[in-house]
Design a protein around this motif. Structure first.
Motif: not given
Length: 183
Positions: A78-87, A125-130, A136-139
């Motif tokens: 959405y042009g402004m948010y990041y979300c965290l996943n684990i493979v 309480n949301g993927p980009s909020k956390l 947590i850096p996108a790097s």
DNA sequence: GTGATGATTTAA
DNA sequence: TAAATCATCACT
């Protein structure tokens, strides 16, 4: 409390998503540790039309999803948010768990600074909020969670009541009950 | 190269 | 309910 092993993530994605509920996510920031209890996750697999790696199709973005289990996959949306996943699952499967929400418990004052406009209830309480709350850096994308120097998930032996629902914000795969919520 | 879209959040 | 905001991906 001990950190999760690679074996934890090398299982069926839905089981990993469920088992992550109640675990503790911690980020060691320069100011100090911040973190909380994972209470919402979603599973995404190669067979699932809502998955970035649907049908095992590799793109530049989803490359981390095909790495070994325990790999960190962070995507921009959405042009402004990041979300965290684990493979999850074996290498090259293209499966992952999205961490959607944590209950903040560690470094609360720092978390509030990171989310200055949010009321307490909405801190993480949301993927980009956390992502913002824990700074947590996108790097970290494509790095390993196993033995990571800054980001950890611990087993706190906390047991929550888990319910399953359809996933949030998707248009395909809406019939699957692959969202897990802990209470 | 171009256009539609998205695993969201916030404010109104 | 709608705006914000842009990388990503498929090519009507």
């Amino acid at each position: 409390m001990k950190p999760l092993t690679q074996a934890f993530f090398n299982q069926q994605t839905t089981n990993v998503a469920k088992d992550l509920i109640g675990k503790v996510l911690i980020h060691e920031t320069p100011i100090g540790p911040v973190g909380g209890i994972i209470n919402e996750t979603e599973a995404y697999t190669q067979e699932d039309p809502a998955c970035h790696a649907y049908l095992g199709k590799k793109t530049n973005r989803n490359t981390p999803m095909f790495a070994e289990p325990g790999t960190i996959y962070i995507y921009f949306i959405y042009g402004m948010y990041y979300c965290l996943n684990i493979v999850t699952e074996e290498k090259n499967r293209g499966c992952a768990v999205l961490i959607r929400s944590i209950i903040p418990t560690i470094g609360l004052s720092t978390i509030k600074q990171n989310r200055p406009k949010a009321v307490t209830k909405n801190l993480s309480n949301g993927p980009s909020k956390l992502m913002q709350a824990l700074a947590i850096p996108a790097s970290y994308n494509q790095e390993q969670l196993i033995n990571h120097p800054k980001l950890f998930i611990y087993d706190n032996h906390q047991s929550l009541t888990i319910s399953q629902t359809p996933r949030i914000g998707i248009k395909k795969g809406v019939d699957l009950l692959w969202r897990y919520v802990g209470n």
